[in-house]
Each structure stands twice: as structure tokens, then as C-alpha cells.
Design a protein around this motif. Structure first.
Motif, PDB file in Angstrom:
ATOM      1  N   PRO A 113       0.829  -1.207   0.000  1.00  0.00           N
ATOM      2  CA  PRO A 113       0.000   0.000   0.000  1.00  0.00           C
ATOM      3  C   PRO A 113       0.864   1.258   0.000  1.00  0.00           C
ATOM      4  N   ASP A 114       0.347   2.313  -0.630  1.00  0.00           N
ATOM      5  CA  ASP A 114       1.053   3.581  -0.803  1.00  0.00           C
ATOM      6  C   ASP A 114       2.272   3.392  -1.692  1.00  0.00           C
ATOM      7  N   ARG A 115       2.010   3.263  -2.992  1.00  0.00           N
ATOM      8  CA  ARG A 115       3.089   3.078  -3.960  1.00  0.00           C
ATOM      9  C   ARG A 115       4.030   4.275  -4.019  1.00  0.00           C
ATOM     10  N   ASP A 116       3.578   5.429  -3.538  1.00  0.00           N
ATOM     11  CA  ASP A 116       4.413   6.624  -3.604  1.00  0.00           C
ATOM     12  C   ASP A 116       5.693   6.496  -2.792  1.00  0.00           C
ATOM     13  N   VAL A 117       5.733   5.578  -1.820  1.00  0.00           N
ATOM     14  CA  VAL A 117       6.943   5.448  -1.006  1.00  0.00           C
ATOM     15  C   VAL A 117       7.778   4.235  -1.393  1.00  0.00           C
ATOM     16  N   GLY A 118       7.437   3.565  -2.482  1.00  0.00           N
ATOM     17  CA  GLY A 118       8.305   2.505  -2.960  1.00  0.00           C
ATOM     18  C   GLY A 118       7.582   1.209  -3.273  1.00  0.00           C
ATOM     19  N   ASP A 119       8.289   0.298  -3.931  1.00  0.00           N
ATOM     20  CA  ASP A 119       7.727  -0.990  -4.317  1.00  0.00           C
ATOM     21  C   ASP A 119       8.866  -1.980  -4.497  1.00  0.00           C
ATOM     22  N   GLY A 120       8.569  -3.142  -5.103  1.00  0.00           N
ATOM     23  CA  GLY A 120       9.595  -4.158  -5.255  1.00  0.00           C
ATOM     24  C   GLY A 120       9.356  -5.034  -6.465  1.00  0.00           C
ATOM     25  N   TYR A 121      10.145  -6.106  -6.569  1.00  0.00           N
ATOM     26  CA  TYR A 121      10.045  -6.995  -7.720  1.00  0.00           C
ATOM     27  C   TYR A 121      10.634  -8.352  -7.386  1.00  0.00           C
ATOM     28  N   LEU A 122      10.309  -9.339  -8.210  1.00  0.00           N
ATOM     29  CA  LEU A 122      10.953 -10.646  -8.221  1.00  0.00           C
ATOM     30  C   LEU A 122      11.155 -11.016  -9.679  1.00  0.00           C
ATOM     31  N   VAL A 123      12.406 -11.206 -10.096  1.00  0.00           N
ATOM     32  CA  VAL A 123      12.751 -11.447 -11.493  1.00  0.00           C
ATOM     33  C   VAL A 123      13.607 -12.706 -11.581  1.00  0.00           C
ATOM     34  N   ILE A 124      13.314 -13.551 -12.538  1.00  0.00           N
ATOM     35  CA  ILE A 124      14.072 -14.783 -12.780  1.00  0.00           C
ATOM     36  C   ILE A 124      14.685 -14.675 -14.169  1.00  0.00           C
ATOM     37  N   SER A 125      15.975 -14.992 -14.287  1.00  0.00           N
ATOM     38  CA  SER A 125      16.631 -14.873 -15.584  1.00  0.00           C
ATOM     39  C   SER A 125      17.698 -15.951 -15.729  1.00  0.00           C
ATOM     40  N   PRO A 126      18.006 -16.349 -16.982  1.00  0.00           N
ATOM     41  CA  PRO A 126      19.073 -17.328 -17.211  1.00  0.00           C
ATOM     42  C   PRO A 126      20.418 -16.792 -16.723  1.00  0.00           C
ATOM     43  N   SER A 127      21.227 -17.654 -16.104  1.00  0.00           N
ATOM     44  CA  SER A 127      22.533 -17.240 -15.610  1.00  0.00           C
ATOM     45  C   SER A 127      23.344 -18.479 -15.246  1.00  0.00           C
ATOM     46  N   VAL A 128      24.657 -18.416 -15.503  1.00  0.00           N
ATOM     47  CA  VAL A 128      25.549 -19.493 -15.082  1.00  0.00           C
ATOM     48  C   VAL A 128      26.469 -19.009 -13.956  1.00  0.00           C
ATOM     49  N   GLN A 129      26.155 -17.852 -13.363  1.00  0.00           N
ATOM     50  CA  GLN A 129      26.977 -17.304 -12.294  1.00  0.00           C
ATOM     51  C   GLN A 129      26.781 -18.097 -11.005  1.00  0.00           C
ATOM     52  N   ASP A 130      27.852 -18.161 -10.185  1.00  0.00           N
ATOM     53  CA  ASP A 130      27.668 -18.670  -8.839  1.00  0.00           C
ATOM     54  C   ASP A 130      27.092 -17.550  -7.975  1.00  0.00           C
ATOM     55  N   LEU A 131      26.828 -17.856  -6.718  1.00  0.00           N
ATOM     56  CA  LEU A 131      26.144 -16.877  -5.872  1.00  0.00           C
ATOM     57  C   LEU A 131      26.949 -15.598  -5.700  1.00  0.00           C
ATOM     58  N   ASP A 132      28.244 -15.726  -5.460  1.00  0.00           N
ATOM     59  CA  ASP A 132      29.061 -14.523  -5.255  1.00  0.00           C
ATOM     60  C   ASP A 132      29.044 -13.621  -6.484  1.00  0.00           C
ATOM     61  N   ALA A 133      29.213 -14.225  -7.662  1.00  0.00           N
ATOM     62  CA  ALA A 133      29.226 -13.430  -8.888  1.00  0.00           C
ATOM     63  C   ALA A 133      27.862 -12.816  -9.159  1.00  0.00           C
ATOM     64  N   ALA A 134      26.796 -13.577  -8.919  1.00  0.00           N
ATOM     65  CA  ALA A 134      25.455 -13.060  -9.142  1.00  0.00           C
ATOM     66  C   ALA A 134      25.159 -11.891  -8.213  1.00  0.00           C
ATOM     67  N   ALA A 135      25.510 -12.028  -6.937  1.00  0.00           N
ATOM     68  CA  ALA A 135      25.269 -10.943  -5.981  1.00  0.00           C
ATOM     69  C   ALA A 135      26.062  -9.702  -6.346  1.00  0.00           C
ATOM     70  N   ASP A 136      27.326  -9.881  -6.730  1.00  0.00           N
ATOM     71  CA  ASP A 136      28.142  -8.729  -7.127  1.00  0.00           C
ATOM     72  C   ASP A 136      27.553  -8.032  -8.343  1.00  0.00           C
ATOM     73  N   ASP A 137      27.057  -8.811  -9.289  1.00  0.00           N
ATOM     74  CA  ASP A 137      26.490  -8.249 -10.512  1.00  0.00           C
ATOM     75  C   ASP A 137      25.188  -7.517 -10.221  1.00  0.00           C
ATOM     76  N   VAL A 138      24.282  -8.180  -9.513  1.00  0.00           N
ATOM     77  CA  VAL A 138      22.957  -7.623  -9.255  1.00  0.00           C
ATOM     78  C   VAL A 138      23.012  -6.403  -8.332  1.00  0.00           C
ATOM     79  N   LEU A 139      23.880  -6.438  -7.331  1.00  0.00           N
ATOM     80  CA  LEU A 139      23.856  -5.414  -6.275  1.00  0.00           C
ATOM     81  C   LEU A 139      24.927  -4.341  -6.431  1.00  0.00           C
TER      82      LEU A 139
END
Length: 214
Positions: A113-139
Motif C-alpha cells: 500500500p502507498d506506492r508513492d513510497v516505494g515498491d519491489g520486484y521478483l525477477v528470474i533470468s538465465p545465468s551461469v553465475q555462482d552466488l558470489d558473482a550473481a550478488a556482485d552483478d545484481v547489487l
């Protein structure tokens, strides 16, 4: 909203680019027709649905960043529903969050509720990265724009690895991000909100409920 629109776009720039790429290329396995608004969210009432998340959370002290990643989505403090995304991935969210799913559930928007203060998402995509590489890339963009307030690995059912990081901007905006990897794919989930610090515990608790049926 004063500044959070720009901050949200900065904190989720990887997801925005990813959404555009997926929409353009229609990758096999992730391609699908746009499914419209909230087709895959099924209500599941908790035992104690007496208060909405914000009121319940604000009734006590604000938890330390990262401390509420308990995989319960409130542990019965408010009504919840289950969002069913692609490839058997499920997420429990508060019942008053609106959910929009696209591309057969590979792209999902989350609107408290109250989209004016923010929102979120969940996205799934192809990737061969391990967790460390994926986190570094995404964040990468978020880390450069905000202070990292917590970081922890999560044990999410059906995933090879998962990590939650939380962030704070200088205008009372928080961000909660989850990155997970499995079998040639990665998952990105985020909730970013401004001026409602009590909602961070809700975001952490609910985003940590992500699971995948293998």
C-alpha cells in the motif's frame, strides 16, 4: 515522494536493464505472454490477521537490519497470500500487497500500500553465475549508492545458494535485496521503501520465504 523515485531507480538499475533484455530477446524457458495483473497470487490467511503489516510492525521497536529474515512473513501477525512465479518458485507476501506478473511469471512486481513510497520486484533470468558473482552483478549499483547495513546467506528450499543484503540511503530509504541461484538461473528480489523504517522487518521476513519446488 521527494527523492525515493530516483533512488529506487538507482538501486534497481540491474533489474530494469534485465527486464528490458528479457522483453527484447524472449529467452527460451523464460519467454511467455504477458499474464496481466495478479493472476498467480493465491490468498492464504494467517492465524492472526488482526493488523496490517505496517501497524503491526510499528507497535514495537524497529528491528536491527537483517534480523527479521525468519522465512515466516510475519509469523501470523497479518494476513498473507502466496505468489506463484515461474518454475515452481513461490513467495509469501502480505495480503494487501498487489502483485503483477508478466512473461509467464518470470517478471513480477510487488506493490505494498502507498506506492508513492516505494515498491519491489521478483525477477528470474538465465545465468551461469555462482552466488558470489550473481550478488556482485545484481547489487553493484545499490552498493555504490547506499550503505550496506546487513549481509547474510539464506537457506532457501530448492536453490543452490541465496543471500540477503539490506541497505540504507541518506533520506530514510531502506532496500532489502535477495539474490539466489539454481540450475542455470538466478533470482533477484527487492523491496525499497522511503520513510517507513518499520516496514523493513516485513520486507525481510517475507522475502526470506522464497522457495522452489524441485
Amino acid at each position: 515522494m521527494k527523492r525515493s523515485g530516483l533512488l529506487r531507480r538507482a538501486s534497481s538499475v540491474s533489474a530494469v536493464v534485465l527486464l528490458a533484455m528479457l522483453a527484447a530477446c524472449g529467452d527460451s524457458g523464460s519467454a511467455g505472454e504477458e499474464s496481466g495483473s495478479s493472476p498467480s497470487a493465491s490468498a492464504s490467511a494467517s492465524e492472526s490477521p488482526s493488523e496490517p503489516p505496517s501497524e503491526s510492525a510499528s507497535s514495537g521497536e524497529v528491528a536491527e537490519p537483517g534480523a527479521s529474515a525468519d522465512a515466516t512473513c510475519g509469523d501470523g501477525a497479518y494476513e498473507t497470500k502466496v505468489v506463484e512465479a515461474a518454475q515452481g518458485i513461490r513467495l509469501t507476501v502480505p495480503a494487501d500487497w498487489e502483485v503483477e506478473s508478466f512473461r509467464a511469471g518470470f517478471q513480477n512486481r510487488l506493490y505494498p500500500p502507498d506506492r508513492d513510497v516505494g515498491d519491489g520486484y521478483l525477477v528470474i533470468s538465465p545465468s551461469v553465475q555462482d552466488l558470489d558473482a550473481a550478488a556482485d552483478d545484481v547489487l553493484k549499483a545499490t552498493r555504490s549508492a547506499a550503505e550496506t547495513t546487513s549481509e547474510q546467506d539464506l537457506e532457501l528450499p530448492g536453490f543452490d545458494g541465496a543471500r540477503m543484503e539490506t541497505f540504507a540511503y541518506d533520506d530514510e530509504t531502506f532496500a532489502v535485496s535477495v539474490v539466489a541461484v539454481y540450475e542455470g538461473f538466478r533470482l533477484q528480489a527487492n523491496m525499497t521503501r522511503e520513510g517507513v523504517p518499520e516496514e523493513q522487518a516485513v520486507a525481510e521476513s517475507c522475502l526470506s520465504t522464497i522457495s522452489r519446488s524441485s
